[in-house]
Write a protein that holds these residues in place. Structure first.
Motif, PDB file in Angstrom:
ATOM      1  N   VAL A 111      35.616   8.431 -76.839  1.00  6.35           N
ATOM      2  CA  VAL A 111      36.761   7.734 -76.256  1.00  6.35           C
ATOM      3  C   VAL A 111      36.380   7.224 -74.874  1.00  6.35           C
ATOM      4  O   VAL A 111      35.885   7.989 -74.041  1.00  6.35           O
ATOM      5  N   ALA A 112      36.612   5.950 -74.617  1.00  6.75           N
ATOM      6  CA  ALA A 112      36.335   5.392 -73.298  1.00  6.75           C
ATOM      7  C   ALA A 112      37.365   5.889 -72.280  1.00  6.75           C
ATOM      8  O   ALA A 112      38.467   6.323 -72.628  1.00  6.75           O
ATOM      9  N   GLY A 113      37.009   5.787 -71.000  1.00  7.13           N
ATOM     10  CA  GLY A 113      37.765   6.443 -69.935  1.00  7.13           C
ATOM     11  C   GLY A 113      39.178   5.961 -69.727  1.00  7.13           C
ATOM     12  O   GLY A 113      39.987   6.673 -69.130  1.00  7.13           O
ATOM     13  N   GLY A 114      39.511   4.742 -70.198  1.00  7.37           N
ATOM     14  CA  GLY A 114      40.854   4.226 -69.986  1.00  7.37           C
ATOM     15  C   GLY A 114      41.741   4.266 -71.202  1.00  7.37           C
ATOM     16  O   GLY A 114      42.865   3.742 -71.180  1.00  7.37           O
ATOM     17  N   ALA A 115      41.289   4.880 -72.279  1.00 11.43           N
ATOM     18  CA  ALA A 115      42.060   4.912 -73.521  1.00 11.43           C
ATOM     19  C   ALA A 115      43.301   5.785 -73.374  1.00 11.43           C
ATOM     20  O   ALA A 115      43.320   6.766 -72.629  1.00 11.43           O
ATOM     21  N   GLY A 133      46.154  16.301 -78.987  1.00 16.89           N
ATOM     22  CA  GLY A 133      46.571  15.254 -78.056  1.00 16.89           C
ATOM     23  C   GLY A 133      47.784  15.711 -77.280  1.00 16.89           C
ATOM     24  O   GLY A 133      48.189  16.874 -77.353  1.00 16.89           O
ATOM     25  N   GLY A 134      48.391  14.798 -76.558  1.00 12.09           N
ATOM     26  CA  GLY A 134      49.550  15.154 -75.758  1.00 12.09           C
ATOM     27  C   GLY A 134      50.817  15.160 -76.585  1.00 12.09           C
ATOM     28  O   GLY A 134      50.807  15.348 -77.800  1.00 12.09           O
ATOM     29  N   ARG A 135      51.925  14.906 -75.921  1.00 13.18           N
ATOM     30  CA  ARG A 135      53.224  14.904 -76.582  1.00 13.18           C
ATOM     31  C   ARG A 135      53.879  13.536 -76.580  1.00 13.18           C
ATOM     32  O   ARG A 135      54.992  13.378 -77.074  1.00 13.18           O
ATOM     33  N   VAL A 136      53.206  12.546 -75.997  1.00 12.03           N
ATOM     34  CA  VAL A 136      53.648  11.153 -76.049  1.00 12.03           C
ATOM     35  C   VAL A 136      52.411  10.279 -76.223  1.00 12.03           C
ATOM     36  O   VAL A 136      51.280  10.710 -75.973  1.00 12.03           O
ATOM     37  N   SER A 137      52.631   9.039 -76.631  1.00 12.67           N
ATOM     38  CA  SER A 137      51.497   8.161 -76.955  1.00 12.67           C
ATOM     39  C   SER A 137      50.892   7.488 -75.735  1.00 12.67           C
ATOM     40  O   SER A 137      49.785   6.961 -75.799  1.00 12.67           O
ATOM     41  N   THR A 138      51.613   7.494 -74.607  1.00 10.99           N
ATOM     42  CA  THR A 138      51.183   6.738 -73.434  1.00 10.99           C
ATOM     43  C   THR A 138      50.306   7.533 -72.478  1.00 10.99           C
ATOM     44  O   THR A 138      49.843   6.998 -71.474  1.00 10.99           O
ATOM     45  N   THR A 139      50.075   8.800 -72.778  1.00 15.00           N
ATOM     46  CA  THR A 139      49.213   9.637 -71.937  1.00 15.00           C
ATOM     47  C   THR A 139      47.780   9.106 -71.951  1.00 15.00           C
ATOM     48  O   THR A 139      47.266   8.731 -72.996  1.00 15.00           O
ATOM     49  N   GLY A 140      47.130   9.098 -70.804  1.00 14.15           N
ATOM     50  CA  GLY A 140      45.722   8.724 -70.742  1.00 14.15           C
ATOM     51  C   GLY A 140      44.842   9.864 -71.203  1.00 14.15           C
ATOM     52  O   GLY A 140      45.010  11.012 -70.769  1.00 14.15           O
ATOM     53  N   VAL A 141      43.901   9.577 -72.083  1.00 13.29           N
ATOM     54  CA  VAL A 141      43.084  10.641 -72.687  1.00 13.29           C
ATOM     55  C   VAL A 141      42.215  11.336 -71.646  1.00 13.29           C
ATOM     56  O   VAL A 141      42.096  12.568 -71.637  1.00 13.29           O
ATOM     57  N   GLY A 142      41.590  10.574 -70.748  1.00 11.03           N
ATOM     58  CA  GLY A 142      40.638  11.153 -69.809  1.00 11.03           C
ATOM     59  C   GLY A 142      41.249  12.226 -68.927  1.00 11.03           C
ATOM     60  O   GLY A 142      40.787  13.368 -68.884  1.00 11.03           O
ATOM     61  N   GLY A 143      42.309  11.874 -68.201  1.00  8.95           N
ATOM     62  CA  GLY A 143      42.952  12.845 -67.334  1.00  8.95           C
ATOM     63  C   GLY A 143      43.569  13.990 -68.098  1.00  8.95           C
ATOM     64  O   GLY A 143      43.546  15.141 -67.652  1.00  8.95           O
ATOM     65  N   PHE A 144      44.112  13.671 -69.266  1.00  4.28           N
ATOM     66  CA  PHE A 144      44.721  14.684 -70.119  1.00  4.28           C
ATOM     67  C   PHE A 144      43.700  15.749 -70.510  1.00  4.28           C
ATOM     68  O   PHE A 144      43.918  16.953 -70.322  1.00  4.28           O
ATOM     69  N   GLY A 196      39.388  15.204 -62.388  1.00  2.00           N
ATOM     70  CA  GLY A 196      38.524  14.126 -61.909  1.00  2.00           C
ATOM     71  C   GLY A 196      37.798  14.440 -60.621  1.00  2.00           C
ATOM     72  O   GLY A 196      37.383  13.518 -59.905  1.00  2.00           O
ATOM     73  N   ASN A 197      37.613  15.711 -60.314  1.00  2.00           N
ATOM     74  CA  ASN A 197      37.003  16.092 -59.039  1.00  2.00           C
ATOM     75  C   ASN A 197      35.519  15.782 -58.942  1.00  2.00           C
ATOM     76  O   ASN A 197      34.979  15.696 -57.841  1.00  2.00           O
ATOM     77  N   PHE A 198      34.838  15.626 -60.071  1.00  2.00           N
ATOM     78  CA  PHE A 198      33.372  15.565 -60.041  1.00  2.00           C
ATOM     79  C   PHE A 198      32.815  14.176 -60.340  1.00  2.00           C
ATOM     80  O   PHE A 198      31.609  13.968 -60.248  1.00  2.00           O
ATOM     81  N   GLY A 199      33.670  13.248 -60.698  1.00  2.00           N
ATOM     82  CA  GLY A 199      33.195  11.907 -60.991  1.00  2.00           C
ATOM     83  C   GLY A 199      34.205  11.150 -61.838  1.00  2.00           C
ATOM     84  O   GLY A 199      35.253  11.673 -62.222  1.00  2.00           O
ATOM     85  N   VAL A 200      33.854   9.909 -62.132  1.00  2.00           N
ATOM     86  CA  VAL A 200      34.690   9.054 -62.964  1.00  2.00           C
ATOM     87  C   VAL A 200      34.232   9.203 -64.411  1.00  2.00           C
ATOM     88  O   VAL A 200      33.092   8.852 -64.743  1.00  2.00           O
ATOM     89  N   ALA A 201      35.099   9.718 -65.265  1.00  2.00           N
ATOM     90  CA  ALA A 201      34.745   9.914 -66.677  1.00  2.00           C
ATOM     91  C   ALA A 201      34.836   8.565 -67.396  1.00  2.00           C
ATOM     92  O   ALA A 201      35.925   8.039 -67.583  1.00  2.00           O
ATOM     93  N   THR A 202      33.694   8.031 -67.775  1.00  2.00           N
ATOM     94  CA  THR A 202      33.682   6.745 -68.481  1.00  2.00           C
ATOM     95  C   THR A 202      33.714   6.916 -69.988  1.00  2.00           C
ATOM     96  O   THR A 202      34.028   5.975 -70.713  1.00  2.00           O
ATOM     97  N   SER A 203      33.417   8.132 -70.474  1.00  2.00           N
ATOM     98  CA  SER A 203      33.401   8.383 -71.913  1.00  2.00           C
ATOM     99  C   SER A 203      33.524   9.878 -72.171  1.00  2.00           C
ATOM    100  O   SER A 203      32.912  10.688 -71.457  1.00  2.00           O
ATOM    101  N   LEU A 204      34.302  10.230 -73.180  1.00  2.00           N
ATOM    102  CA  LEU A 204      34.439  11.622 -73.620  1.00  2.00           C
ATOM    103  C   LEU A 204      34.182  11.685 -75.113  1.00  2.00           C
ATOM    104  O   LEU A 204      34.605  10.792 -75.863  1.00  2.00           O
ATOM    105  N   THR A 205      33.518  12.737 -75.566  1.00  2.00           N
ATOM    106  CA  THR A 205      33.344  12.983 -76.999  1.00  2.00           C
ATOM    107  C   THR A 205      34.094  14.264 -77.359  1.00  2.00           C
ATOM    108  O   THR A 205      33.916  15.302 -76.711  1.00  2.00           O
ATOM    109  N   LEU A 206      34.929  14.154 -78.403  1.00  2.00           N
ATOM    110  CA  LEU A 206      35.821  15.240 -78.786  1.00  2.00           C
ATOM    111  C   LEU A 206      35.606  15.638 -80.237  1.00  2.00           C
ATOM    112  O   LEU A 206      35.246  14.798 -81.071  1.00  2.00           O
ATOM    113  N   ARG A 207      35.844  16.895 -80.532  1.00  2.00           N
ATOM    114  CA  ARG A 207      35.788  17.397 -81.896  1.00  2.00           C
ATOM    115  C   ARG A 207      37.049  16.984 -82.651  1.00  2.00           C
ATOM    116  O   ARG A 207      38.157  17.047 -82.111  1.00  2.00           O
TER     117      ARG A 207
END
Length: 460
Positions: A111-115, A133-144, A196-207
């Motif tokens: 998943v890219a960082g702004g999805a 996932g979260g409880r609504v569709s508008t949540t940003g995946v990265g911060g979540f 987000g304390n350690f950098g800008v997450a541009t991509s996450l891989t999830l199970r």
């Protein structure tokens, strides 16, 4: 800060080099780009870099560092405290980075960082797969995810961060780094709750996990039945399987097709029972709730991605949230919770929520900086309103009902559910021992605290 001449030349170079758009005050689209989900936040950054890939993020971060600008990072979603925006600095805006790549054979998704959650869920649904996932569709995946990640399916599959397999980051000096269990494992540990304390997450891989069926029972009750509803819901969850989730939600009746006209604008008690399985099995589980006198009944099998849209709250409202995690959902606290709901600002978009934890959340890895993992229940007062004249009343209601929960609280908190409540609450969201370890990690990857517009961990 840089001289105006240097700043002007650097901005011109950034406009030339960035594949995405670069916006400054006065540019077409600037005001729209700085508008946040929470309309209480009104800030004017000097530059908004609308990145389209990791190389753009590198360019933007280096630009900000060269000019000594404060740098905020905007992912896909809410940032209720306004941490994704600043005054007079740089905003690294990832919202054009929304690609989602599903690998059904490997049971993973990248998943890219702004999805947003909708991007993730819609991409996975055709494969019969999902992840927490979260409880609504508008949540940003990265911060979540990097904040821990709590949602409808967590009792089955753990917190979202329990399903994190790897991440690509741009660090404070503009370099790129990959973190996984095998590569930079200490950083990977820190991303399990450190945000987000350690950098800008541009991509996450999830199970991913198989989700062949998903069903819900959504019932609305008159508020005078709230105590019985909450106790019955608690008993259903306590006796039920980990596939069951959801929450009890006090809310204002909305102008929807299913809502009787006489209930629109009135306080209601809702019970949402989600189930990772068939409608027939859900109905058996929900029998005690269905037996209570209710005004609205929605029961059925639905695509998970559609369920995620059911409680979407519109952007542009004024928002103030908080949370406490509970040692137990006792009858005494049920009375306190329901009494707090009677003082909710109504009509408004405000929600007063109790949600079950346990299951795979409690059974997940104990070593990550998510100390609320062991709590069986959480409460989440979520004020949302339109009129600035109601600010004091709505904020005070959230603070009051949170204070009333403290005798039953663990003291831990899920940071994605709160705004800026001070350094002590950040420690409560990470754990005191974990905070020292995270501070050492922060010193390694961001010694100047460049990424400080967040639930901040100061370098140690």
């Amino acid at each position: 800060m840089a001289s105006p001449t240097k700043a002007g030349a650097a901005l011109a170079a950034l406009r030339e080099d960035l594949v995405g758009d670069v916006l400054a005050p006065g540019d077409t689209g600037y005001d729209e780009a700085r508008t946040l989900y929470n309309s209480m936040i009104d800030r004017r950054p000097a530059v908004i870099a609308q990145c389209v890939d990791a190389n753009d993020v590198v360019r933007a971060v280096r630009f900000g560092r060269d000019l000594d600008l404060p740098i905020a990072v905007r992912g896909g979603g809410h940032s209720v405290a306004g941490m994704s925006l600043n005054d007079g600095g740089l905003v690294v805006d990832l919202r054009h980075m929304r690609a989602v790549t599903v690998d059904p054979a490997a049971m993973t998704v990248t998943v890219a960082g702004g999805a947003t959650m909708s991007d993730l869920d819609r991409a996975c649904q055709p494969h019969g797969l999902a992840t927490t996932g979260g409880r609504v569709s508008t949540t940003g995946v990265g911060g979540f995810v990097l904040g821990g990640g709590s949602g409808w399916l967590e009792r089955c599959w753990g917190l979202a961060v329990d399903n994190l397999l790897g991440a690509d980051l741009v660090t404070a000096d503009g370099s790129t780094v990959t973190a996984s269990a095998e590569e930079n494992p200490e950083l990977f540990w820190g991303l399990h709750g450190g945000g987000g304390n350690f950098g800008v997450a541009t991509s996450l891989t999830l199970r991913l996990h198989e989700l062949p069926a998903f069903s819900i029972a959504m019932l609305f009750f008159l508020p005078e039945f709230g105590d019985d509803v909450v106790r019955t819901y608690r008993d259903v969850i306590d006796a039920g399987p980990v596939e069951a989730g959801g929450g009890v939600i006090y809310l204002t009746g909305q102008d929807e097709e299913f809502m009787p006209r006489h209930l629109v604008g009135k306080l209601l008690c809702g019970a949402l029972l989600t189930y990772a399985g068939t409608e027939a099995d859900l109905r058996k589980l929900a029998e005690p709730l269905l037996a209570l006198p209710h005004e609205v009944e929605i029961v059925g099998q639905m695509p998970y991605a559609d369920v995620q849209c059911m409680l979407d709250d519109p952007p542009g409202l004024r928002n103030y949230w908080s949370a406490e995690y509970l040692t137990a959902l006792t009858d005494d606290y049920v009375n306190v919770f329901c009494a707090g709901a009677s003082r909710m600002p109504v009509p408004s978009g405000t929600l007063h929520v109790l949600f079950p934890e346990g299951g795979a959340v409690a059974d997940g890895p104990a070593g990550f900086p998510v100390p609320y993992r062991g709590a069986p229940w959480g409460m989440h007062p979520f004020a949302a309103w339109e009129d600035p004249a109601d600010d004091e009343r709505c904020v005070q209601w959230v603070r009051d009902v949170r204070a009333e929960a403290r005798p039953w609280a663990t003291g831990d908190v899920y940071l994605n559910f709160i705004g800026d409540e001070g350094a002590d609450r950040v420690v409560a969201g990470l754990g005191a021992e974990n905070t020292h370890r995270l501070a050492a990690l922060k010193r390694e990857y961001d010694p100047d605290n460049v990424f400080r517009f967040n639930h901040n961990i100061a370098p140690e």
